[in-house]
Design a protein around this motif. Structure first.
Motif, PDB file in Angstrom:
ATOM      1  N   GLU A 160      -3.890 -21.837  16.182  1.00  0.00           N
ATOM      2  CA  GLU A 160      -4.705 -21.186  15.160  1.00  0.00           C
ATOM      3  C   GLU A 160      -5.706 -20.214  15.772  1.00  0.00           C
ATOM      4  OE1 GLU A 160      -7.546 -22.864  11.718  1.00  0.00           O
ATOM      5  OE2 GLU A 160      -5.584 -23.831  11.892  1.00  0.00           O
ATOM      6  N   GLU A 161      -6.208 -20.551  16.959  1.00  0.00           N
ATOM      7  CA  GLU A 161      -7.238 -19.716  17.570  1.00  0.00           C
ATOM      8  C   GLU A 161      -7.074 -19.732  19.087  1.00  0.00           C
ATOM      9  OE1 GLU A 161     -12.097 -19.247  17.453  1.00  0.00           O
ATOM     10  OE2 GLU A 161     -11.188 -21.096  16.729  1.00  0.00           O
ATOM     11  N   VAL A 162      -7.242 -18.563  19.696  1.00  0.00           N
ATOM     12  CA  VAL A 162      -7.217 -18.478  21.150  1.00  0.00           C
ATOM     13  C   VAL A 162      -8.620 -18.826  21.639  1.00  0.00           C
ATOM     14  CG1 VAL A 162      -6.904 -16.954  23.134  1.00  0.00           C
ATOM     15  CG2 VAL A 162      -5.435 -16.706  21.125  1.00  0.00           C
ATOM     16  N   SER A 163      -8.715 -19.912  22.380  1.00  0.00           N
ATOM     17  CA  SER A 163      -9.997 -20.361  22.915  1.00  0.00           C
ATOM     18  C   SER A 163      -9.748 -20.891  24.324  1.00  0.00           C
ATOM     19  CB  SER A 163     -10.583 -21.472  22.031  1.00  0.00           C
ATOM     20  OG  SER A 163      -9.780 -22.644  22.129  1.00  0.00           O
ATOM     21  N   PRO A 164     -10.796 -21.076  25.113  1.00  0.00           N
ATOM     22  CA  PRO A 164     -10.590 -21.647  26.447  1.00  0.00           C
ATOM     23  C   PRO A 164      -9.840 -22.983  26.392  1.00  0.00           C
ATOM     24  CG  PRO A 164     -12.806 -20.760  26.284  1.00  0.00           C
ATOM     25  CD  PRO A 164     -12.198 -20.684  24.900  1.00  0.00           C
ATOM     26  N   ARG A 165     -10.134 -23.785  25.400  1.00  0.00           N
ATOM     27  CA  ARG A 165      -9.478 -25.093  25.291  1.00  0.00           C
ATOM     28  C   ARG A 165      -7.982 -24.952  25.011  1.00  0.00           C
ATOM     29  NH1 ARG A 165      -8.110 -29.175  21.662  1.00  0.00           N
ATOM     30  NH2 ARG A 165      -8.490 -31.265  22.475  1.00  0.00           N
ATOM     31  N   THR A 166      -7.624 -24.133  24.007  1.00  0.00           N
ATOM     32  CA  THR A 166      -6.193 -24.014  23.673  1.00  0.00           C
ATOM     33  C   THR A 166      -5.414 -23.348  24.800  1.00  0.00           C
ATOM     34  OG1 THR A 166      -6.538 -21.950  22.438  1.00  0.00           O
ATOM     35  CG2 THR A 166      -6.521 -24.007  21.166  1.00  0.00           C
ATOM     36  N   VAL A 167      -6.001 -22.353  25.448  1.00  0.00           N
ATOM     37  CA  VAL A 167      -5.305 -21.705  26.566  1.00  0.00           C
ATOM     38  C   VAL A 167      -5.109 -22.701  27.703  1.00  0.00           C
ATOM     39  CG1 VAL A 167      -5.485 -19.910  28.343  1.00  0.00           C
ATOM     40  CG2 VAL A 167      -6.035 -19.366  25.968  1.00  0.00           C
ATOM     41  N   GLY A 168      -6.139 -23.482  28.003  1.00  0.00           N
ATOM     42  CA  GLY A 168      -6.021 -24.492  29.057  1.00  0.00           C
ATOM     43  C   GLY A 168      -4.960 -25.533  28.745  1.00  0.00           C
ATOM     44  N   LEU A 169      -4.941 -25.986  27.500  1.00  0.00           N
ATOM     45  CA  LEU A 169      -3.930 -26.964  27.094  1.00  0.00           C
ATOM     46  C   LEU A 169      -2.516 -26.396  27.219  1.00  0.00           C
ATOM     47  CD1 LEU A 169      -5.656 -28.486  23.936  1.00  0.00           C
ATOM     48  CD2 LEU A 169      -5.176 -29.688  26.076  1.00  0.00           C
ATOM     49  N   LEU A 170      -2.333 -25.162  26.805  1.00  0.00           N
ATOM     50  CA  LEU A 170      -1.007 -24.543  26.890  1.00  0.00           C
ATOM     51  C   LEU A 170      -0.572 -24.335  28.338  1.00  0.00           C
ATOM     52  CD1 LEU A 170      -1.225 -21.964  23.972  1.00  0.00           C
ATOM     53  CD2 LEU A 170       0.176 -24.032  24.064  1.00  0.00           C
ATOM     54  N   ILE A 171      -1.492 -23.906  29.176  1.00  0.00           N
ATOM     55  CA  ILE A 171      -1.159 -23.720  30.597  1.00  0.00           C
ATOM     56  C   ILE A 171      -0.742 -25.053  31.211  1.00  0.00           C
ATOM     57  CG2 ILE A 171      -2.130 -23.215  32.883  1.00  0.00           C
ATOM     58  CD1 ILE A 171      -3.783 -20.984  31.488  1.00  0.00           C
ATOM     59  N   ALA A 172      -1.526 -26.086  30.945  1.00  0.00           N
ATOM     60  CA  ALA A 172      -1.195 -27.406  31.495  1.00  0.00           C
ATOM     61  C   ALA A 172       0.155 -27.898  30.981  1.00  0.00           C
ATOM     62  CB  ALA A 172      -2.300 -28.407  31.154  1.00  0.00           C
ATOM     63  N   LEU A 173       0.414 -27.733  29.695  1.00  0.00           N
ATOM     64  CA  LEU A 173       1.681 -28.157  29.114  1.00  0.00           C
ATOM     65  C   LEU A 173       2.851 -27.442  29.772  1.00  0.00           C
ATOM     66  CD1 LEU A 173       3.460 -29.543  26.930  1.00  0.00           C
ATOM     67  CD2 LEU A 173       2.970 -27.544  25.486  1.00  0.00           C
ATOM     68  N   TYR A 174       2.789 -26.125  29.816  1.00  0.00           N
ATOM     69  CA  TYR A 174       3.916 -25.362  30.366  1.00  0.00           C
ATOM     70  C   TYR A 174       4.069 -25.554  31.869  1.00  0.00           C
ATOM     71  CZ  TYR A 174       5.055 -23.139  25.992  1.00  0.00           C
ATOM     72  OH  TYR A 174       5.462 -22.909  24.713  1.00  0.00           O
ATOM     73  N   GLU A 175       2.971 -25.678  32.566  1.00  0.00           N
ATOM     74  CA  GLU A 175       3.045 -25.917  34.011  1.00  0.00           C
ATOM     75  C   GLU A 175       3.838 -27.182  34.308  1.00  0.00           C
ATOM     76  OE1 GLU A 175      -0.505 -27.558  36.227  1.00  0.00           O
ATOM     77  OE2 GLU A 175      -0.502 -25.456  36.880  1.00  0.00           O
ATOM     78  N   ARG A 176       3.538 -28.206  33.584  1.00  0.00           N
ATOM     79  CA  ARG A 176       4.240 -29.481  33.792  1.00  0.00           C
ATOM     80  C   ARG A 176       5.683 -29.425  33.294  1.00  0.00           C
ATOM     81  NH1 ARG A 176      -0.944 -29.925  33.514  1.00  0.00           N
ATOM     82  NH2 ARG A 176      -2.094 -31.546  34.598  1.00  0.00           N
ATOM     83  N   ALA A 177       5.892 -28.838  32.129  1.00  0.00           N
ATOM     84  CA  ALA A 177       7.246 -28.768  31.564  1.00  0.00           C
ATOM     85  C   ALA A 177       8.170 -27.938  32.455  1.00  0.00           C
ATOM     86  CB  ALA A 177       7.202 -28.184  30.160  1.00  0.00           C
TER      87      ALA A 177
END
Length: 157
Positions: A43-60
């Motif tokens: 819904e919104e680009v924020s430091p939290r959502t970007v960090g969560l997405l980076i962590a998710l994709y890095e691991r996946a």
């Protein structure tokens, strides 16, 4: 949504948040090369959502690559993605021209496409409309429909 405050714009009236063209272009290039992909929308680009997405994709990516024994960081069609991104930016500019030429008049995505006349990809056009309407400084209003494709968008300038 990119931010609360006004976005800096380039000479083409494109903001840093509008570079979703690179995302949409890469996505299209992968599809055209029969490569599967997924899309997560936040819904919104924020430091939290970007960090969560980076962590998710890095691991996946790391996990999947090790499981199937490939170099997961080799991206096909990078040049095609850049070209498609440029096309998305042109499409966004044309979309804005249509809406600004008819202030306050609501348009469905299909109606905007008819005004453009070049038979643009409706999904790409829809994603651009959603992005622009999520950022108040872009002055694009959205009226939700019964389904996402029945929503209308209007210049509120």
């Amino acid at each position: 949504k990119d931010r609360e405050s006004a976005s800096m714009k380039s000479n083409c009236n494109i903001t840093s948040g509008d570079f979703q063209g690179f995302f949409l272009g890469t996505r299209r290039a992968l599809h055209e090369n029969q490569r599967e992909s997924i899309t997560l929308t936040v819904e919104e680009v924020s430091p939290r959502t970007v960090g969560l997405l980076i962590a998710l994709y890095e691991r996946a990516v790391g996990l999947y690559a090790s499981m199937i024994g490939i170099n997961a960081y080799h991206q096909p069609g990078v040049e095609a993605g850049k070209k498609a991104a440029g096309e998305v930016i042109v499409l966004q500019t044309q979309l804005m021209d249509v809406l600004q030429a008819h202030p306050g008049q609501p348009f469905k995505v299909e109606e905007i496409a008819q005004h453009l006349g070049s038979a643009p990809d409706l999904e790409t056009l829809f994603k651009i409309c959603e992005h622009l309407s999520s950022n108040p400084d872009r002055k694009i209003g959205k009226l939700a429909g019964e389904t996402p494709f029945q929503s209308t968008y209007a210049w509120q300038g």
